[in-house]
Design a protein around this motif. Structure first.
Motif, PDB file in Angstrom:
ATOM      1  N   SER A 166     -62.247  -0.692  76.020  1.00 29.23           N
ATOM      2  CA  SER A 166     -61.439  -0.950  74.757  1.00 29.23           C
ATOM      3  C   SER A 166     -60.479   0.062  74.442  1.00 29.23           C
ATOM      4  CB  SER A 166     -62.330  -0.986  73.521  1.00 29.23           C
ATOM      5  OG  SER A 166     -63.331  -1.946  73.753  1.00 29.23           O
ATOM      6  N   ALA A 167     -60.692   1.398  74.977  1.00 29.24           N
ATOM      7  CA  ALA A 167     -59.891   2.259  74.765  1.00 29.24           C
ATOM      8  C   ALA A 167     -58.878   2.288  75.816  1.00 29.24           C
ATOM      9  CB  ALA A 167     -60.591   3.737  74.872  1.00 29.24           C
ATOM     10  N   LEU A 168     -58.882   1.935  77.025  1.00 27.90           N
ATOM     11  CA  LEU A 168     -58.126   1.958  78.028  1.00 27.90           C
ATOM     12  C   LEU A 168     -57.125   0.700  77.671  1.00 27.90           C
ATOM     13  CD1 LEU A 168     -60.083   2.253  81.316  1.00 27.90           C
ATOM     14  CD2 LEU A 168     -58.467   3.718  80.278  1.00 27.90           C
ATOM     15  N   ALA A 169     -57.510  -0.414  77.286  1.00 33.88           N
ATOM     16  CA  ALA A 169     -56.727  -1.600  77.000  1.00 33.88           C
ATOM     17  C   ALA A 169     -55.674  -1.214  75.671  1.00 33.88           C
ATOM     18  CB  ALA A 169     -57.645  -2.765  76.574  1.00 33.88           C
ATOM     19  N   ARG A 170     -56.109  -0.527  74.858  1.00 36.82           N
ATOM     20  CA  ARG A 170     -55.356  -0.031  73.793  1.00 36.82           C
ATOM     21  C   ARG A 170     -53.983   0.905  74.274  1.00 36.82           C
ATOM     22  NH1 ARG A 170     -54.396  -1.889  68.572  1.00 36.82           N
ATOM     23  NH2 ARG A 170     -52.808  -0.123  67.835  1.00 36.82           N
ATOM     24  N   LEU A 171     -54.580   1.922  75.081  1.00 36.11           N
ATOM     25  CA  LEU A 171     -53.716   2.752  75.718  1.00 36.11           C
ATOM     26  C   LEU A 171     -52.526   2.003  76.348  1.00 36.11           C
ATOM     27  CD1 LEU A 171     -53.396   5.979  76.289  1.00 36.11           C
ATOM     28  CD2 LEU A 171     -54.618   5.550  78.466  1.00 36.11           C
ATOM     29  N   TYR A 172     -53.010   1.088  77.057  1.00 37.63           N
ATOM     30  CA  TYR A 172     -51.870   0.532  77.859  1.00 37.63           C
ATOM     31  C   TYR A 172     -51.425  -1.002  77.340  1.00 37.63           C
ATOM     32  CZ  TYR A 172     -53.452   3.213  81.942  1.00 37.63           C
ATOM     33  OH  TYR A 172     -53.626   4.158  82.889  1.00 37.63           O
ATOM     34  N   GLY A 173     -51.876  -1.072  75.956  1.00 38.43           N
ATOM     35  CA  GLY A 173     -51.162  -2.265  75.379  1.00 38.43           C
ATOM     36  C   GLY A 173     -51.661  -3.544  75.760  1.00 38.43           C
ATOM     37  N   VAL A 174     -52.952  -3.461  76.324  1.00 40.69           N
ATOM     38  CA  VAL A 174     -53.488  -4.878  76.860  1.00 40.69           C
ATOM     39  C   VAL A 174     -54.184  -5.619  75.796  1.00 40.69           C
ATOM     40  CG1 VAL A 174     -55.330  -5.962  78.454  1.00 40.69           C
ATOM     41  CG2 VAL A 174     -53.515  -4.379  79.203  1.00 40.69           C
ATOM     42  N   GLU A 175     -54.177  -7.028  75.430  1.00 38.08           N
ATOM     43  CA  GLU A 175     -54.686  -7.805  74.482  1.00 38.08           C
ATOM     44  C   GLU A 175     -55.356  -8.727  74.947  1.00 38.08           C
ATOM     45  OE1 GLU A 175     -51.384  -8.336  71.622  1.00 38.08           O
ATOM     46  OE2 GLU A 175     -51.463  -6.159  71.059  1.00 38.08           O
ATOM     47  N   GLU A 176     -55.477  -8.897  76.275  1.00 41.92           N
ATOM     48  CA  GLU A 176     -56.120 -10.113  76.663  1.00 41.92           C
ATOM     49  C   GLU A 176     -57.763  -9.973  76.445  1.00 41.92           C
ATOM     50  OE1 GLU A 176     -53.475  -9.129  78.078  1.00 41.92           O
ATOM     51  OE2 GLU A 176     -52.382 -10.672  78.880  1.00 41.92           O
ATOM     52  N   GLU A 177     -58.425 -11.078  76.866  1.00 44.36           N
ATOM     53  CA  GLU A 177     -59.893 -11.141  76.653  1.00 44.36           C
ATOM     54  C   GLU A 177     -60.355  -9.953  77.653  1.00 44.36           C
ATOM     55  OE1 GLU A 177     -63.803 -11.512  78.247  1.00 44.36           O
ATOM     56  OE2 GLU A 177     -62.780 -12.643  76.463  1.00 44.36           O
ATOM     57  N   LEU A 178     -61.287  -9.193  77.261  1.00 47.12           N
ATOM     58  CA  LEU A 178     -61.486  -7.985  77.886  1.00 47.12           C
ATOM     59  C   LEU A 178     -63.082  -7.842  78.308  1.00 47.12           C
ATOM     60  CD1 LEU A 178     -59.728  -5.539  75.743  1.00 47.12           C
ATOM     61  CD2 LEU A 178     -59.263  -5.892  78.087  1.00 47.12           C
TER      62      LEU A 178
END
Ligand code: DP6
Length: 396
Positions: A136-148
């Protein structure tokens, strides 16, 4: 170009623990972490149990680094690397291959710090919350919003279920590449407002066989596990979904107990056998059955994972009485006032009949403490910069 030019880009998230009521045990692909059966869990509330993770990137960092509960750990761990690689791949895909100058550079080194709000020593499953939080934190950092959940699954199988709140199914999927082995929310945390969870943290047990290693031996040697995955779980999953939809505690509780018991039976069927249930676990199991028998229906349900702690499900109107039964059965050694933690528990007087029927052979000190919690939401973004676990220098 703001993010890229800032000295430090940083994101903090929290993520929950989950407890399975239809257990995951066994992989068909150990590298991609693809399970032999679907599973279903309840996400626990983060007010009581949560992991917080801060991820930061900077062109000034010279190497990737990772701290868990303040102690530096090996960032090269293959599962951490798999999560990092997958989030970056999604970020690249999102940017369509072109250079998006507003986006944080994927070539910067990163620092990650992660902490639990509960003692690690308590042996509460923390890898699910840990990997869900990392992703969740990495996705937020890189601006990823896909299914994780597919990415969290690469950290730890059960972690994919911590990507949602409430009641969550991890569907096994069919494809060899794992793209359909995802978590799905069955019902939100608000669906069953009366449902409560008691985590019984037991005293001084040594570390048992890890689940990753244990389940692989089970896959290789247990014919019962094969039957469970092929025949039993598909039926139970459908039943459990119905019990949850109908908020049928009797059905939910009985099936949760049966599924926990069958998971531990597959452990005994593993060769050489694995023992997660202890003498104390069996004592708690018998206590729950005596309590239910006294009331003439299922008021409490136990479940055990790959460790000695017990988890009890009950409805809110049962908690005070059952906690009093636990207090009588496991008189606290020293910490009488801290024996029950988490959500408040009212007081209850026990009838003579109940005590006589249910409280046999008290075991002083056997349960360290009880954590009272309920179903809760999935991962959350932490906006308040004072909550970041990494300072302006990128260090804890
Ligand atoms: C008994 O998710 O910890 O808790 O995928 O190898 O990381 P890996 O295993 P893990 O296994 C959890 C097993 C369990 C049952 C469950 O949570 O469904």
């Amino acid at each position: 170009a703001m993010a890229a030019e800032r000295a430090l880009a940083v994101a903090t998230c929290t993520a929950p623990v989950n407890i399975a009521v239809i257990k995951y045990w066994g992989k068909r692909d150990t590298d991609l972490i693809l399970p032999i059966n679907s599973s279903l869990s309840v996400t626990l509330h983060q007010d009581q149990l949560k992991t917080t993770t801060t991820a930061a990137a900077s062109r000034d960092f010279t190497e990737d680094r990772l701290w868990l509960n303040g102690k530096e750990e090996d960032v090269g761990h293959p599962r951490v690397q798999a999560c990092l690689r997958e989030v970056r791949r999604l970020a690249r895909k999102r940017r369509g291959g072109g250079e998006d100058t507003a986006a944080l550079s994927l070539s910067y080194k990163i620092h990650i710090a992660s902490e639990n709000n509960f003692p690690t020593a308590a042996g509460l499953a923390s890898s699910a919350a840990g990997y869900a939080c990392l992703v969740s934190a990495l996705a937020r950092l890189y601006g990823v919003e896909e299914e994780l959940s597919e990415v969290a699954r690469r950290g730890s199988g059960s972690a994919c279920r911590s990507m949602f709140g409430g009641f969550v199914q991890w569907q096994r999927g069919e494809r060899p590449d794992g793209t359909d082995s995802l978590a799905l929310q069955v019902a939100p945390e608000t669906h069953w407002p009366e449902l409560r969870i008691l985590v019984l943290v037991v005293s001084g047990e040594k570390k048992p066989v890890g689940s990753t290693e244990g389940m692989q031996t089970s896959v290789e040697t247990s014919p019962l596990l094969k039957h469970r995955a092929e025949v039993v779980v598909p039926e139970r999953l459908a039943q459990m979904m119905r019990h949850i939809r109908e908020r049928d505690f009797e059905g939910f509780g009985q099936l949760a107990m049966r599924d926990s018991n069958q998971f531990h039976a597959t452990c005994l069927d593993t060769f050489p056998p694995i023992f997660y249930l202890t003498d104390l676990s069996r004592h708690i199991i018998a206590l729950a059955h005596r309590y239910n028998a006294h009331h003439g229906h299922t008021k409490v349900a136990y479940t055990f994972d790959a460790g000695p702690n017990a988890v009890i499900f009950a409805l809110a109107d049962t908690v005070a009485e059952f906690v009093e039964v636990l207090r009588r059965s496991f008189p606290p050694a020293t910490n009488g006032d801290q024996f029950v933690q988490g959500l408040p528990v009212g007081s209850a007087a026990l009838s003579q009949e109940l005590v006589a029927a249910v409280v046999t052979e008290p075991r002083p000190g056997a349960v360290q403490y009880i954590l009272h919690t309920k179903p809760g939401p999935g991962p959350q973004l932490v906006d308040d910069p004072s909550q970041h676990l990494l300072g302006a220098d990128g260090l804890p």
